[in-house]
Design an enzyme around this catalytic site. Structure first.
Site, PDB file in Angstrom:
ATOM      1  N   GLY A 292      60.426  69.147  11.589  1.00  7.40           N
ATOM      2  CA  GLY A 292      59.587  70.020  13.182  1.00  7.40           C
ATOM      3  C   GLY A 292      60.522  72.107  12.471  1.00  7.40           C
ATOM      4  O   GLY A 292      59.694  72.142  11.767  1.00  7.40           O
ATOM      5  N   VAL A 293      60.502  72.332  13.761  1.00  6.67           N
ATOM      6  CA  VAL A 293      60.983  73.267  14.243  1.00  6.67           C
ATOM      7  C   VAL A 293      61.934  74.039  12.540  1.00  6.67           C
ATOM      8  O   VAL A 293      61.698  75.055  12.244  1.00  6.67           O
ATOM      9  CB  VAL A 293      61.076  74.473  14.696  1.00  6.67           C
ATOM     10  CG1 VAL A 293      62.570  73.757  15.017  1.00  6.67           C
ATOM     11  CG2 VAL A 293      61.131  76.161  15.458  1.00  6.67           C
ATOM     12  N   ASP A 294      63.250  73.353  12.639  1.00  7.50           N
ATOM     13  CA  ASP A 294      63.989  73.791  11.357  1.00  7.50           C
ATOM     14  C   ASP A 294      63.169  73.906  10.073  1.00  7.50           C
ATOM     15  O   ASP A 294      63.455  74.875   9.228  1.00  7.50           O
ATOM     16  CB  ASP A 294      64.876  72.614  11.230  1.00  7.50           C
ATOM     17  CG  ASP A 294      66.120  72.488  10.470  1.00  7.50           C
ATOM     18  OD1 ASP A 294      66.189  74.005  10.325  1.00  7.50           O
ATOM     19  OD2 ASP A 294      66.327  72.356  10.320  1.00  7.50           O
TER      20      ASP A 294
ATOM     21  N   SER B  59      65.702  70.295  21.288  1.00  6.00           N
ATOM     22  CA  SER B  59      65.838  68.138  21.131  1.00  6.00           C
ATOM     23  C   SER B  59      64.433  68.089  21.638  1.00  6.00           C
ATOM     24  O   SER B  59      64.313  66.840  22.344  1.00  6.00           O
ATOM     25  CB  SER B  59      66.695  68.929  22.288  1.00  6.00           C
ATOM     26  OG  SER B  59      68.316  68.773  21.553  1.00  6.00           O
TER      27      SER B  59
ATOM     28  N   ASN C  71      70.166  70.195  12.782  1.00  2.00           N
ATOM     29  CA  ASN C  71      71.237  69.342  13.140  1.00  2.00           C
ATOM     30  C   ASN C  71      72.439  69.981  12.421  1.00  2.00           C
ATOM     31  O   ASN C  71      72.796  71.359  11.776  1.00  2.00           O
ATOM     32  CB  ASN C  71      70.020  68.448  11.758  1.00  2.00           C
ATOM     33  CG  ASN C  71      70.161  68.702   9.899  1.00  2.00           C
ATOM     34  OD1 ASN C  71      70.881  68.588   9.741  1.00  2.00           O
ATOM     35  ND2 ASN C  71      68.414  69.303  10.085  1.00  2.00           N
TER      36      ASN C  71
ATOM     37  N   ILE D 115      62.069  65.808  18.046  1.00  2.00           N
ATOM     38  CA  ILE D 115      62.393  64.778  16.565  1.00  2.00           C
ATOM     39  C   ILE D 115      63.475  63.761  17.444  1.00  2.00           C
ATOM     40  O   ILE D 115      63.623  63.026  18.009  1.00  2.00           O
ATOM     41  CB  ILE D 115      62.567  65.213  15.367  1.00  2.00           C
ATOM     42  CG1 ILE D 115      61.209  65.381  14.395  1.00  2.00           C
ATOM     43  CG2 ILE D 115      63.913  64.176  14.376  1.00  2.00           C
ATOM     44  CD1 ILE D 115      61.729  66.068  12.980  1.00  2.00           C
ATOM     45  N   TYR D 116      64.423  65.095  18.275  1.00  7.40           N
ATOM     46  CA  TYR D 116      65.261  64.311  19.156  1.00  7.40           C
ATOM     47  C   TYR D 116      65.308  63.815  20.580  1.00  7.40           C
ATOM     48  O   TYR D 116      66.293  63.851  20.582  1.00  7.40           O
ATOM     49  CB  TYR D 116      67.193  65.730  19.225  1.00  7.40           C
ATOM     50  CG  TYR D 116      67.550  65.869  17.922  1.00  7.40           C
ATOM     51  CD1 TYR D 116      67.175  65.245  16.705  1.00  7.40           C
ATOM     52  CD2 TYR D 116      68.490  67.073  17.688  1.00  7.40           C
ATOM     53  CE1 TYR D 116      68.123  65.607  16.304  1.00  7.40           C
ATOM     54  CE2 TYR D 116      69.250  66.894  16.796  1.00  7.40           C
ATOM     55  CZ  TYR D 116      68.743  66.734  15.230  1.00  7.40           C
ATOM     56  OH  TYR D 116      70.055  66.445  14.045  1.00  7.40           O
TER      57      TYR D 116
ATOM     58  N   ASP E   9      53.565  80.314  16.822  1.00  8.93           N
ATOM     59  CA  ASP E   9      54.647  79.437  15.585  1.00  8.93           C
ATOM     60  C   ASP E   9      55.822  80.245  16.414  1.00  8.93           C
ATOM     61  O   ASP E   9      55.698  81.558  15.602  1.00  8.93           O
ATOM     62  CB  ASP E   9      53.585  79.576  14.904  1.00  8.93           C
ATOM     63  CG  ASP E   9      54.583  79.788  13.376  1.00  8.93           C
ATOM     64  OD1 ASP E   9      55.823  79.011  14.342  1.00  8.93           O
ATOM     65  OD2 ASP E   9      54.303  79.555  11.900  1.00  8.93           O
TER      66      ASP E   9
HETATM   67  N1  AR6 Z   1      57.351  77.092  16.277  1.00  6.67           N
HETATM   68  C1  AR6 Z   1      57.634  76.888  17.846  1.00  6.67           C
HETATM   69  N2  AR6 Z   1      58.013  75.677  18.308  1.00  6.67           N
HETATM   70  C2  AR6 Z   1      57.953  75.170  16.752  1.00  6.67           C
HETATM   71  C3  AR6 Z   1      57.409  74.766  15.164  1.00  6.67           C
HETATM   72  C4  AR6 Z   1      57.608  76.450  15.387  1.00  6.67           C
HETATM   73  N3  AR6 Z   1      56.647  76.269  13.730  1.00  6.67           N
HETATM   74  N4  AR6 Z   1      57.278  73.225  15.202  1.00  6.67           N
HETATM   75  C5  AR6 Z   1      57.859  72.591  15.656  1.00  6.67           C
HETATM   76  N5  AR6 Z   1      57.825  72.730  16.909  1.00  6.67           N
HETATM   77  P1  AR6 Z   1      62.053  69.920  16.711  1.00  6.67           P
HETATM   78  P2  AR6 Z   1      63.873  68.442  17.663  1.00  6.67           P
HETATM   79  C6  AR6 Z   1      58.689  72.868  18.147  1.00  6.67           C
HETATM   80  O1  AR6 Z   1      61.463  68.689  16.219  1.00  6.67           O
HETATM   81  O2  AR6 Z   1      63.589  67.918  18.443  1.00  6.67           O
HETATM   82  C7  AR6 Z   1      64.900  68.532  12.622  1.00  6.67           C
HETATM   83  O3  AR6 Z   1      64.619  67.787  11.765  1.00  6.67           O
HETATM   84  C8  AR6 Z   1      57.805  71.129  18.291  1.00  6.67           C
HETATM   85  O4  AR6 Z   1      56.667  70.177  18.587  1.00  6.67           O
HETATM   86  O5  AR6 Z   1      61.913  70.727  15.443  1.00  6.67           O
HETATM   87  O6  AR6 Z   1      65.814  69.843  18.234  1.00  6.67           O
HETATM   88  C9  AR6 Z   1      65.801  69.071  12.154  1.00  6.67           C
HETATM   89  O7  AR6 Z   1      66.713  69.050  11.358  1.00  6.67           O
HETATM   90  C10 AR6 Z   1      59.011  71.151  19.716  1.00  6.67           C
HETATM   91  O8  AR6 Z   1      57.954  71.237  20.415  1.00  6.67           O
HETATM   92  O9  AR6 Z   1      63.538  69.680  16.679  1.00  6.67           O
HETATM   93  C11 AR6 Z   1      66.704  67.839  13.628  1.00  6.67           C
HETATM   94  O10 AR6 Z   1      67.287  67.010  12.352  1.00  6.67           O
HETATM   95  C12 AR6 Z   1      60.287  71.591  19.857  1.00  6.67           C
HETATM   96  O11 AR6 Z   1      59.696  72.594  18.097  1.00  6.67           O
HETATM   97  C13 AR6 Z   1      66.160  67.415  14.702  1.00  6.67           C
HETATM   98  O12 AR6 Z   1      64.236  68.317  13.610  1.00  6.67           O
HETATM   99  C14 AR6 Z   1      61.669  71.063  18.678  1.00  6.67           C
HETATM  100  O13 AR6 Z   1      61.078  69.552  17.827  1.00  6.67           O
HETATM  101  C15 AR6 Z   1      65.947  68.584  15.617  1.00  6.67           C
HETATM  102  O14 AR6 Z   1      65.115  67.810  16.336  1.00  6.67           O
END
Ligand code: AR6
Length: 172
Positions: free
Chosen positions: A31-33, A120, A23, A123-124, A9
């Site tokens: 997600g991570v955000d 990316s 975003n 979710i992206y 994490d």
């Molecule tokens: N630590 C590390 N990695 C993580 C964590 C964490 N705590 N949580 C999730 N991931 P994503 P995106 C991973 O969807 O595709 C948001 O709503 C996850 O498993 O977080 O760039 C933003 O506000 C994946 O492998 O980011 C945007 O609207 C990676 O982080 C949108 O999602 C990225 O997944 C951005 O989408």
């Protein structure tokens, strides 16, 4: 510059800066955000609101900005906006720009260590292998161009599958 690949994490990482896959609104999300905003506390959203005043139309894809990390172990959060494949943003140059701009921001802050998520690749909708390929390409070039301040770049991957892909692509 050392490069490390870890599973875990990103919000727990005790590095100078962690990168947020945000975003354009900078107002948080899933997600991570979402995880970063929860761990940093509500001050992070307030700081993002301040930054947003400089970008009334939202932070463009491929750009990066910094805020403090508040309750996080990391001193700063660097917010970058990855390309959204579901919205037709398929140019790897945009993804490369996220990594490059984040490193440049980290350097301008004087950060010695920075942690990246798989921007990316959630979710992206980008393919994990493609994200890893772009990430290593940019980070290795950045290191080779001589960035004495930056000593450590970590990739912190949430799932074992993503960690395997990153290790595989890195050749480690
Ligand atoms: N630590 C590390 N990695 C993580 C964590 C964490 N705590 N949580 C999730 N991931 P994503 P995106 C991973 O969807 O595709 C948001 O709503 C996850 O498993 O977080 O760039 C933003 O506000 C994946 O492998 O980011 C945007 O609207 C990676 O982080 C949108 O999602 C990225 O997944 C951005 O989408």
């Amino acid at each position: 510059m050392r490069l490390e690949i870890l599973q875990g994490d990103i919000t727990t990482r005790d590095v100078d800066a962690i990168v947020n896959a945000a975003n354009s609104s900078l107002m948080g999300g899933g997600g991570v955000d979402g995880a970063i905003h929860r761990a940093a506390g509500p001050e992070l959203l307030a700081a993002c609101r301040e930054v947003r005043k400089e970008y009334p139309g939202g932070l463009p894809v491929g750009r990066a900005v910094a805020t403090p990390g508040f309750n996080l172990p990391s001193r700063w959060v660097i917010h970058t906006v990855g390309p959204n494949r579901h919205a037709g943003q398929t140019d790897p140059g945009l993804l490369a720009s996220c990594f490059r701009e984040s490193l440049a921001v980290a350097e301008s802050l004087g950060a010695r260590s920075v942690a990246f998520p798989a921007i990316s690749a959630g979710i992206y909708g980008w393919d994990a292998r493609e994200v890893a390929t772009v990430a290593f390409d940019v980070v290795r070039n950045f290191g080779a161009d001589g960035s004495p301040a930056l000593e450590l770049v970590e990739f912190v991957l949430f799932s074992p599958e993503m960690t395997t892909v990153f290790r595989d692509v890195s050749g480690a």
